[in-house]
Design a protein around this motif. Structure first.
Motif: not given
Length: 947
Positions: A413-432
C-alpha cells in the motif's frame, strides 16, 4: 554545560532565583548554586541545587556527542524529598548531602543516544527521550493517529508520550504480553502520574480475558504443527505453515465473521494464498481444526474474538494499539468496539515486520475505522523514517532488502513505501561467512558464552540443526526473536536453507534496480500474482532478523553466491576469526534468563540454566510445606523424643510470626523456651537470614552463582525476600540486576513485597527508613485476578492494590487468638492501623482514612451494584470482610504456561488452619468449601481447645 528541561518541568515561583541558579549550573559553578549529589539512590543519579531557604531544584546530567547537559526535572518545595516524583520515597537528610564536583559530575553523566539540537525540552520514560523533528510534529497532532515506523524508530516511546495527553479510561493493547508490561513500566517510570487517567496495559489475550476468560490454553504453532503431522496423509501437498497462515490470516480473520465455505471459495486472487481449486481441501482442514481445538481444550484468538463481539460494551475513552501489524482485522474490530467515542485512538506499527499469519495492509486498517473508502484513502498516516537502534551497515542492508521486496512484488500500500535513516553513529557490520565446519567451530568458540550474541534461524524446526553447531542457549526462530535485540546476530542458513523461496524473491531483480534512496509507489502488474503473500513471510522474516542486531550481523550460508545475497551486497569474510565476543559473567546470564522468561521464551531461559548457570541444590534443609508438616507430625502426633524438631518449629514460629504454634509448643509439647515468644520473635526470626543485613554481601552473591538467584534459605525465602525483609537496598538492587523474580512466592503465597510489608507493619524504624525505597523496587506492577470469569487487573497505582497486599500479609493473623482483633476477617479499623505504619511515599495520606477504606471495601463487595466493582471481597458480617473465595490468581505453571489458581489455594488456607486457633476451624472450613477446595484432614497438632 548546556541546559535541558523536562517537558513537565514547572519553574519555581521565584523566577529570578531559578535564572540565577540555572546560569550558575550552565557555567559549571556548582558552588554558587550550592549543588550537592544525592547518592545511594535506587533510581538513577540526581543532583540538587539550592533555590532559597526552603526549595530545591532537582536535576540530572546527561552526555551526548561529548557534551554535557544539565536536565532540569522538578522543584522540591519545603525540603520534601519524600514527595519527589523522581526520588521515589528515598530518605534524604538535606543537611548531610555531600557537595558535588562539576568535573566528576560531568565525567559520571549518563550517555544518551540522541538529542535534538533544536529542542531544549526532552521527555522522560525510563530515560531521557528527545524527539527528532518528525516525532515532534506527530506528537503535536490531534487524534486519531496512525504512526508507521520501522524497528528502532522510537514509535513506542512516542506513542507512550502521546498517551500522557489523554483523559479518562485508556487502553494500551498489543499482541505481546511482554511488550504490554514493558510499556506499562516505561509509562510509569520515575513515578509518572496523570490526574484523570485510568490506564490499562494489556496483551490482546489479556484484553480478551478482561471480557471473559476463555477455557483452556491458547493454540500455538507448535500445537498446530504436531496436530497437522497426524493429518498430513489426508492433505498431501498442503504446506503446514501456509495452512496455518491461511486459517489465521484469511478464514478466521475477517471482522465481519468467520468465512463460510462459499465466501472462502469466492475470494479474489490477492485475498488467499491458495488458488480456488485447493480451497475446498483447506476449508475441510479448517473444520477439522475447529473440532480438534474443542477436543484438545485449546482456543484460537480469532475464534474467541468473534465469539466475544456481542459481549462487549464501550468502555474506553482512548485506545492505543501498538505493533498493529501483528493483529488480525477481527481482533482490531473487537478493540474498536470498546471505544466510547469514535476516533479517539492511536495505532502504530510496521508492515515490514509481519511474521504472524495475517493479510495485513494499512488500507485494510483504515477501512475498519473509516467505513467510507474515499474517506479512508484520504486519512494521513505519519511516517517515522529515523532508526535509533541499528548501526549504519545493518540499516543499509535492511533498506536494500526493502528495495528488493518493492521491486519484486510492488507496493503493499502507499504507506509502506519508505526506507529508514540510521541515526545511530556506529557503523556496525554485516558479513557473510561460508558454512564450513571450521567457520562454524570458530564462530561458536567466539560467541557461545556471550549474552551479546544470538543465533537466529527461520523456523522452529531449524533450531535442532543449529544446536548441533552452536553451544549458545540463545537460539531463536524468527517468530521468537520478534521484539528482541542483541548487539550481534548470527543468521544460520537463513537463505541457503530456503534457496528456492529466496531465489524466487530475487527473481527478475537486478542490482541496477536498487539504485536510489527512496521507494516509489507501484502496484504489482499482475493481480493474479500471489507471490507477495506466498513469499511475504520469508522476506519479512529476514528483515526482522537483520533488525534484531544493534551492531553486527553474520550470515552463515553454504550458497554464498545466492542471487539474493549478491543483491544485498554483503561483504564476505574469509574466516570467523574476525568475530570476537567477550564471555559474559554469570550475573549477565542470570539477568538474561530472567528477561527471556518474562518474555515467554522459557525454552531459552531453561537452556541458560542447563548450559551456563548449572546451579546445584542448596545443601541445607529447607522448611517448605512438606517438611513443615512432617516436623509438626513428629512433634505433636508422634511425640518424638529430643528437642531438635521442636527447635526447628520454634525457629519457624519466630520467622513467620506464628504465635499459636509457639503457644502449642509451650503448652502441648513442653517446649518451655516458647513461653518467651513475644520477646524472642524479632531476634530469633532474623536468625536464619542475619547475613542479609550486612553491608558486605559478596558471600550471598556467590551463593546465587552456585545455587541460582532463586535458591531458598533454610526458611524457604528467596534471597530477594530475605534482602527485602532486611531492608538491605544495595543487596536488593544487586539481586534484581541479576534477574531476581519479584513474583516468586513461599509456601504461604508471599513474595518479596509481602516480606517487606510484614516487616514494616511491626517495625517502625524499618517502615520510616528503607521500606519506601524497597517497595518501589520489589512491588509487582499488578495483581491479575479472575472474578466472575473475567480478568480483573489491579494495577499498583490503584487503591485496591495496597489493600490487597496488606490483606495478604495479615491473612493468617485473621485466624490467630480468638480475641477482639482476630475475627476471621478484615474491617476498616484493622486496615487503618496497618496503613498508619506505611509512609506517604508508598500510600497517599488521603487513602489512609477510615471513610476511604470503608468505601473501597464496600464498592468491591461481591454482588454490590457498582459499575467498577471488582468483586474482591465477601462480607462476613456488618463491617467485616474476607477475600472473595471465588477469586483465582494467575500463576506461572511448571511448564511456563499461565494457569488460574484459587486464591485460598495460593494463600494455602489449609496450612494456615494447621497453625490457627481452633476457634476458627469452622469458619476456615466454610471458606475452603466456598472456594471449591477439598476439606482438610486430621490436624497434626493435637490442639487442646484453645480459644
Amino acid at each position: 554545560m548546556k541546559i535541558l528541561e523536562y517537558v513537565d518541568f514547572t519553574p519555581p515561583r521565584n523566577k529570578s532565583q531559578y535564572a540565577r541558579v540555572r546560569e550558575a549550573i550552565e557555567r559549571d559553578d556548582f558552588r554558587a548554586a550550592d549543588v550537592k549529589k544525592l547518592s545511594n539512590l535506587t533510581q538513577g543519579k540526581f543532583y540538587r541545587a539550592k533555590l532559597d531557604y526552603a526549595d530545591r531544584l532537582l536535576f540530572s546530567i546527561v552526555r551526548f556527542n561529548g557534551e554535557a547537559y544539565a536536565l532540569m526535572l522538578e522543584v522540591i518545595e519545603q525540603h520534601a524529598y519524600d514527595k519527589s516524583r523522581f526520588l521515589r520515597g528515598a530518605s534524604i537528610d538535606d543537611a548531610r548531602i555531600p557537595e558535588a564536583d562539576p568535573a566528576e559530575a560531568i565525567q559520571d553523566a549518563e550517555p544518551v543516544g540522541y538529542l535534538n539540537p533544536n529542542r531544549p525540552q526532552v521527555h522522560w520514560l525510563d530515560k531521557v527521550i528527545s524527539f527528532d523533528d518528525a516525532q515532534q510534529e506527530i506528537y503535536l497532532q490531534p487524534t486519531p493517529l496512525i504512526i508507521v515506523g520501522s524497528a528502532g524508530s522510537g514509535k513506542t516511546a512516542l506513542t507512550l508520550e502521546k498517551m500522557k495527553q489523554a483523559q479518562g479510561d485508556i487502553l494500551y493493547v498489543t499482541l505481546s504480553a511482554y511488550l504490554a508490561q514493558s510499556a506499562r513500566d516505561l509509562y510509569y517510570a520515575h513515578g509518572f502520574d496523570r490526574e484523570g487517567q485510568e490506564t490499562s496495559f494489556l496483551s490482546f489475550r489479556e484484553f480478551l480475558e478482561s471480557i471473559r476468560v476463555p477455557h483452556g490454553r491458547e493454540a500455538t504453532w507448535r500445537d498446530f504443527s504436531a496436530w497437522f503431522s497426524r493429518m498430513r496423509q489426508q492433505f498431501k501437498g498442503v504446506d503446514a505453515h501456509q495452512a496455518f497462515e491461511e486459517i489465521r490470516g484469511v478464514i478466521t480473520a475477517d471482522a465481519a465473521g468467520v468465512l463460510t465455505r462459499e465466501q472462502y471459495a469466492a475470494l479474489g486472487a490477492r485475498q488467499s494464498i491458495f488458488p480456488p481449486v485447493e480451497r475446498a481441501a483447506l476449508y475441510e482442514l479448517f473444520e477439522k481444526y475447529r473440532t480438534w481445538l474443542q477436543e484438545a481444550g485449546l482456543f484460537d484468538l480469532n475464534l474467541v474474538a468473534h465469539g466475544w463481539q456481542r459481549q462487549v460494551q464501550p468502555r474506553y475513552d482512548f485506545v492505543v494499539i501498538d505493533e498493529v501489524q501483528d493483529l488480525t482485522p477481527v481482533q482490531l474490530a473487537l478493540v474498536l468496539r470498546m471505544l466510547r467515542k469514535p476516533g479517539q485512538f492511536l495505532l502504530c506499527g510496521d508492515s515490514n515486520q509481519i511474521v504472524h499469519p495475517n493479510f495485513f495492509s494499512w488500507s485494510k486498517v483504515k477501512t475498519l475505522f473509516w467505513h467510507d473508502p474515499e474517506l479512508a484513502e484520504r486519512q494521513l498516516l505519519h511516517i517515522l523514517q529515523a532508526n535509533f537502534r541499528n548501526g549504519k551497515e545493518v540499516t543499509r542492508i535492511a533498506n536494500t532488502l526493502l528495495k528488493v521486496k518493492h521491486r519484486r512484488f510492488g507496493s503493499i500500500d502507499r504507506e509502506s513505501n519508505f526506507l529508514v535513516n540510521a541515526v545511530n553513529q556506529d557503523a556496525g557490520a554485516v558479513s557473510l561467512l561460508a558454512d564450513s565446519e571450521a567457520v562454524r567451530r570458530e564462530l561458536n568458540a567466539q560467541t557461545r558464552r556471550s549474552t551479546r550474541f544470538a543465533v537466529l534461524v527461520l523456523r522452529d524446526d531449524d533450531k535442532a540443526e543449529a544446536r548441533k553447531h552452536f553451544d549458545t542457549p540463545l537460539i531463536f526462530s524468527v517468530h521468537e526473536a520478534k521484539g528482541l535485540e542483541y548487539d550481534s546476530i548470527v543468521l544460520y542458513r537463513f537463505v541457503s536453507g530456503n534457496r528456492a523461496q529466496f531465489a524466487a524473491i530475487a527473481d527478475g531483480v537486478d542490482a541496477s534496480d536498487l539504485a536510489g534512496d527512496a521507494l516509489q509507489y507501484a502496484r504489482a502488474r499482475d493481480k493474479n500474482d500471489k507471490s507477495l503473500e506466498i513469499y511475504k513471510f520469508y522476506v519479512n522474516a529476514l528483515y526482522v532478523a537483520l533488525t534484531r542486531a544493534i551492531r553486527s550481523v553474520y550470515l552463515v550460508e553454504s550458497d554464498s553466491g545466492h542471487p539474493l545475497l549478491r543483491l544485498l551486497d554483503i561483504a564476505q569474510l574469509g574466516a570467523a576469526a574476525n568475530v570476537t565476543a567477550q564471555a559474559s559473567s554469570l550475573e549477565d546470564w542470570q539477568k538474561e534468563a530472567r528477561k527471556l522468561a518474562l518474555q515467554g521464551k522459557q525454552e531459552q531461559a531453561d537452556a541458560i540454566e542447563r548450559m551456563i548457570l548449572k546451579t546445584t541444590p542448596v545443601p541445607w534443609p529447607v522448611v517448605d510445606e512438606p517438611r513443615l508438616r512432617e516436623t509438626l507430625a513428629k512433634v505433636f502426633r508422634e511425640q518424638a523424643p529430643g528437642s531438635k524438631a521442636k527447635n526447628q518449629l520454634y525457629d519457624y514460629a519466630t520467622c513467620f510470626n506464628e504465635p499459636i504454634l509457639a503457644y502449642f509448643l509451650a503448652m502441648d509439647a513442653g517446649f518451655d523456651q516458647a513461653r518467651g515468644f513475644p520477646a524472642h520473635e524479632v531476634v530469633f526470626g532474623r536468625r536464619h537470614y542475619l547475613s542479609y543485613f550486612a553491608r558486605n554481601f559478596k558471600d550471598i552473591l556467590k551463593l546465587c552463582d552456585k545455587h541460582g538467584v532463586e535458591h531458598r534459605t533454610p526458611m524457604n525465602q528467596t534471597p530477594l525476600m530475605a534482602a527485602a525483609a532486611a531492608g538491605n537496598l544495595p543487596l536488593v538492587e544487586a539481586l534484581l540486576e541479576r534477574g531476581a523474580d519479584t513474583s516468586a512466592v513461599d509456601h504461604l503465597g508471599r513474595n518479596a513485597l509481602h516480606w517487606a510489608l510484614a516487616t514494616a507493619l511491626r517495625d517502625d524504624v524499618y517502615a520510616k527508613g528503607p521500606f519506601g525505597a524497597v517497595y518501589q523496587l520489589v512491588a509487582p506492577a499488578c495483581i491479575d485476578l479472575m472474578a466472575g470469569e473475567r480478568l480483573v487487573r489491579i494495577d499498583a497505582r490503584q487503591s485496591e492494590y495496597l489493600m490487597l497486599q496488606t490483606m495478604w500479609v495479615l491473612f493468617k493473623s485473621c485466624f490467630g487468638s480468638a480475641n477482639s482483633s482476630d475475627r476471621g476477617g478484615f474491617d476498616a479499623a484493622t486496615l487503618l492501623g496497618a496503613y498508619a505504619r506505611i509512609p506517604a511515599s508508598v500510600m497517599a495520606p488521603e487513602r489512609a482514612k477510615r471513610a476511604f477504606i470503608s468505601g473501597v471495601l464496600a464498592r468491591n463487595e461481591v454482588d454490590r451494584d457498582y459499575a467498577y466493582n471488582r468483586c474482591l471481597f465477601q462480607r462476613v458480617k456488618t463491617g467485616l470482610y474476607q477475600l472473595n473465595p471465588a477469586l483465582s490468581l494467575r500463576r506461572r505453571g511448571p511448564g511456563g504456561d499461565d494457569e488460574w489458581v484459587p486464591v485460598y489455594s495460593v494463600l494455602n488456607l489449609a496450612l494456615v488452619k494447621e497453625l490457627a486457633d481452633p476457634y476458627h476451624d469452622q469458619h476456615i472450613d466454610g471458606l475452603l468449601a466456598l472456594a471449591g477446595l477439598p476439606p482438610t484432614g486430621e490436624p497434626s497438632i493435637r490442639r487442646s481447645g484453645r480459644r
